[in-house]
Design a protein around this motif. Structure first.
Motif, PDB file in Angstrom:
ATOM      1  N   ARG A 123       0.835  -1.188   0.000  1.00 27.51           N
ATOM      2  CA  ARG A 123       0.000   0.000   0.000  1.00 27.51           C
ATOM      3  C   ARG A 123       0.877   1.246   0.000  1.00 27.51           C
ATOM      4  O   ARG A 123       2.091   1.159  -0.100  1.00 27.51           O
ATOM      5  CB  ARG A 123      -0.921  -0.017   1.233  1.00 27.51           C
ATOM      6  CG  ARG A 123      -2.021  -1.059   1.136  1.00 27.51           C
ATOM      7  CD  ARG A 123      -3.002  -0.687   0.040  1.00 27.51           C
ATOM      8  NE  ARG A 123      -4.157  -1.586   0.001  1.00 27.51           N
ATOM      9  CZ  ARG A 123      -4.545  -2.254  -1.085  1.00 27.51           C
ATOM     10  NH1 ARG A 123      -3.865  -2.156  -2.186  1.00 27.51           N
ATOM     11  NH2 ARG A 123      -5.618  -3.008  -1.047  1.00 27.51           N
ATOM     12  N   ARG A 124       0.250   2.358   0.141  1.00 26.27           N
ATOM     13  CA  ARG A 124       0.987   3.626   0.130  1.00 26.27           C
ATOM     14  C   ARG A 124       2.075   3.671   1.203  1.00 26.27           C
ATOM     15  O   ARG A 124       1.951   3.041   2.250  1.00 26.27           O
ATOM     16  CB  ARG A 124       0.015   4.776   0.371  1.00 26.27           C
ATOM     17  CG  ARG A 124      -0.767   5.144  -0.880  1.00 26.27           C
ATOM     18  CD  ARG A 124      -1.549   6.391  -0.645  1.00 26.27           C
ATOM     19  NE  ARG A 124      -2.514   6.202   0.443  1.00 26.27           N
ATOM     20  CZ  ARG A 124      -3.199   7.183   0.992  1.00 26.27           C
ATOM     21  NH1 ARG A 124      -3.004   8.417   0.606  1.00 26.27           N
ATOM     22  NH2 ARG A 124      -4.057   6.941   1.948  1.00 26.27           N
ATOM     23  N   PHE A 125       3.092   4.406   0.946  1.00 32.90           N
ATOM     24  CA  PHE A 125       4.197   4.620   1.884  1.00 32.90           C
ATOM     25  C   PHE A 125       4.899   3.323   2.256  1.00 32.90           C
ATOM     26  O   PHE A 125       5.441   3.177   3.346  1.00 32.90           O
ATOM     27  CB  PHE A 125       3.720   5.343   3.158  1.00 32.90           C
ATOM     28  CG  PHE A 125       2.877   6.545   2.889  1.00 32.90           C
ATOM     29  CD1 PHE A 125       3.385   7.622   2.161  1.00 32.90           C
ATOM     30  CD2 PHE A 125       1.573   6.608   3.331  1.00 32.90           C
ATOM     31  CE1 PHE A 125       2.596   8.739   1.888  1.00 32.90           C
ATOM     32  CE2 PHE A 125       0.779   7.719   3.078  1.00 32.90           C
ATOM     33  CZ  PHE A 125       1.296   8.788   2.346  1.00 32.90           C
ATOM     34  N   GLY A 126       4.873   2.357   1.328  1.00 32.43           N
ATOM     35  CA  GLY A 126       5.589   1.106   1.555  1.00 32.43           C
ATOM     36  C   GLY A 126       4.974   0.209   2.611  1.00 32.43           C
ATOM     37  O   GLY A 126       5.579  -0.768   3.036  1.00 32.43           O
ATOM     38  N   LYS A 127       3.752   0.525   3.023  1.00 33.15           N
ATOM     39  CA  LYS A 127       3.096  -0.325   4.023  1.00 33.15           C
ATOM     40  C   LYS A 127       2.442  -1.522   3.353  1.00 33.15           C
ATOM     41  O   LYS A 127       2.009  -1.443   2.212  1.00 33.15           O
ATOM     42  CB  LYS A 127       2.038   0.484   4.787  1.00 33.15           C
ATOM     43  CG  LYS A 127       2.669   1.420   5.785  1.00 33.15           C
ATOM     44  CD  LYS A 127       1.603   2.146   6.569  1.00 33.15           C
ATOM     45  CE  LYS A 127       2.248   3.061   7.599  1.00 33.15           C
ATOM     46  NZ  LYS A 127       1.302   4.012   8.157  1.00 33.15           N
ATOM     47  N   HIS A 128       2.361  -2.608   4.103  1.00 29.90           N
ATOM     48  CA  HIS A 128       1.734  -3.805   3.576  1.00 29.90           C
ATOM     49  C   HIS A 128       0.327  -3.992   4.132  1.00 29.90           C
ATOM     50  O   HIS A 128       0.008  -3.502   5.200  1.00 29.90           O
ATOM     51  CB  HIS A 128       2.568  -5.042   3.932  1.00 29.90           C
ATOM     52  CG  HIS A 128       3.848  -5.114   3.170  1.00 29.90           C
ATOM     53  ND1 HIS A 128       5.014  -4.619   3.664  1.00 29.90           N
ATOM     54  CD2 HIS A 128       4.122  -5.618   1.940  1.00 29.90           C
ATOM     55  CE1 HIS A 128       5.982  -4.805   2.768  1.00 29.90           C
ATOM     56  NE2 HIS A 128       5.469  -5.412   1.721  1.00 29.90           N
ATOM     57  N   ALA A 129      -0.445  -4.707   3.362  1.00 24.19           N
ATOM     58  CA  ALA A 129      -1.772  -5.095   3.826  1.00 24.19           C
ATOM     59  C   ALA A 129      -1.973  -6.565   3.483  1.00 24.19           C
ATOM     60  O   ALA A 129      -1.417  -7.064   2.510  1.00 24.19           O
ATOM     61  CB  ALA A 129      -2.843  -4.246   3.164  1.00 24.19           C
ATOM     62  N   THR A 130      -2.728  -7.245   4.322  1.00 24.41           N
ATOM     63  CA  THR A 130      -3.031  -8.659   4.098  1.00 24.41           C
ATOM     64  C   THR A 130      -4.473  -8.767   3.629  1.00 24.41           C
ATOM     65  O   THR A 130      -5.388  -8.328   4.327  1.00 24.41           O
ATOM     66  CB  THR A 130      -2.845  -9.458   5.404  1.00 24.41           C
ATOM     67  OG1 THR A 130      -1.529  -9.220   5.902  1.00 24.41           O
ATOM     68  CG2 THR A 130      -3.043 -10.944   5.172  1.00 24.41           C
ATOM     69  N   LEU A 131      -4.659  -9.331   2.440  1.00 23.55           N
ATOM     70  CA  LEU A 131      -6.017  -9.506   1.912  1.00 23.55           C
ATOM     71  C   LEU A 131      -6.467 -10.943   2.111  1.00 23.55           C
ATOM     72  O   LEU A 131      -5.728 -11.874   1.819  1.00 23.55           O
ATOM     73  CB  LEU A 131      -6.073  -9.173   0.420  1.00 23.55           C
ATOM     74  CG  LEU A 131      -5.644  -7.782  -0.035  1.00 23.55           C
ATOM     75  CD1 LEU A 131      -5.859  -7.645  -1.546  1.00 23.55           C
ATOM     76  CD2 LEU A 131      -6.414  -6.699   0.698  1.00 23.55           C
ATOM     77  N   VAL A 132      -7.668 -11.097   2.631  1.00 21.23           N
ATOM     78  CA  VAL A 132      -8.272 -12.421   2.760  1.00 21.23           C
ATOM     79  C   VAL A 132      -9.447 -12.459   1.802  1.00 21.23           C
ATOM     80  O   VAL A 132     -10.454 -11.782   1.995  1.00 21.23           O
ATOM     81  CB  VAL A 132      -8.729 -12.703   4.208  1.00 21.23           C
ATOM     82  CG1 VAL A 132      -9.315 -14.101   4.327  1.00 21.23           C
ATOM     83  CG2 VAL A 132      -7.560 -12.536   5.180  1.00 21.23           C
ATOM     84  N   LYS A 133      -9.290 -13.244   0.745  1.00 20.18           N
ATOM     85  CA  LYS A 133     -10.306 -13.294  -0.316  1.00 20.18           C
ATOM     86  C   LYS A 133     -11.003 -14.640  -0.370  1.00 20.18           C
ATOM     87  O   LYS A 133     -10.469 -15.627   0.100  1.00 20.18           O
ATOM     88  CB  LYS A 133      -9.635 -13.065  -1.679  1.00 20.18           C
ATOM     89  CG  LYS A 133      -9.050 -11.695  -1.872  1.00 20.18           C
ATOM     90  CD  LYS A 133      -8.408 -11.654  -3.244  1.00 20.18           C
ATOM     91  CE  LYS A 133      -7.826 -10.273  -3.522  1.00 20.18           C
ATOM     92  NZ  LYS A 133      -7.092 -10.275  -4.794  1.00 20.18           N
ATOM     93  N   GLY A 134     -12.165 -14.650  -0.993  1.00 21.80           N
ATOM     94  CA  GLY A 134     -12.846 -15.902  -1.266  1.00 21.80           C
ATOM     95  C   GLY A 134     -13.827 -16.333  -0.199  1.00 21.80           C
ATOM     96  O   GLY A 134     -14.328 -17.454  -0.229  1.00 21.80           O
ATOM     97  N   LEU A 135     -14.082 -15.459   0.767  1.00 16.76           N
ATOM     98  CA  LEU A 135     -15.076 -15.787   1.788  1.00 16.76           C
ATOM     99  C   LEU A 135     -16.458 -15.703   1.143  1.00 16.76           C
ATOM    100  O   LEU A 135     -16.813 -14.691   0.560  1.00 16.76           O
ATOM    101  CB  LEU A 135     -14.973 -14.805   2.955  1.00 16.76           C
ATOM    102  CG  LEU A 135     -13.666 -14.892   3.750  1.00 16.76           C
ATOM    103  CD1 LEU A 135     -13.409 -13.606   4.488  1.00 16.76           C
ATOM    104  CD2 LEU A 135     -13.737 -16.047   4.732  1.00 16.76           C
ATOM    105  N   GLY A 136     -17.212 -16.769   1.238  1.00 17.56           N
ATOM    106  CA  GLY A 136     -18.505 -16.825   0.565  1.00 17.56           C
ATOM    107  C   GLY A 136     -19.578 -16.026   1.272  1.00 17.56           C
ATOM    108  O   GLY A 136     -19.379 -15.492   2.356  1.00 17.56           O
TER     109      GLY A 136
END
Ligand code: ZN
Length: 99
Positions: free
Chosen positions: A33-46
């Protein structure tokens, strides 16, 4: 008494959410993400899974902030190692989580 609209059983006896959880194919992705920060995405939840509730539990478990957008949970920071055991703890099967 709450009745599940899907199986017609009282909510206490209903296992729809457990079944839904075990049938998920969840993917975990780390994005920048912006400013070199990370984010964890959790996808596929029904749709049968309470995504907001899961997000809340994950935020507690990982002690981070996060949001839910279009069924995708976005957690602040890189939680690649911790998010899987946290999801398993919430009732998802380990095999269903792809990271
Ligand atoms: Zn049910």
């Amino acid at each position: 008494m709450d009745i599940c609209p899907k199986c017609g059983l009282p909510k206490q006896a209903c296992v729809c959410e457990e079944i839904a959880k075990s049938e998920q194919r969840i993917s975990v992705e780390i994005v920048k993400r912006r400013f070199g920060k990370h984010a964890t995405l959790v996808k596929g939840l029904g749709q049968d899974v309470n995504t907001k509730e899961i997000a809340k539990e994950l935020k507690n478990e990982l002690a981070c902030g996060g949001t839910v957008k279009d069924g995708v949970i976005e957690l602040q920071g890189n939680h690649l190692q911790k998010v899987k055991p946290a999801l398993v703890k919430l009732g998802f099967s380990e095999e269903s989580i792809i990271s």
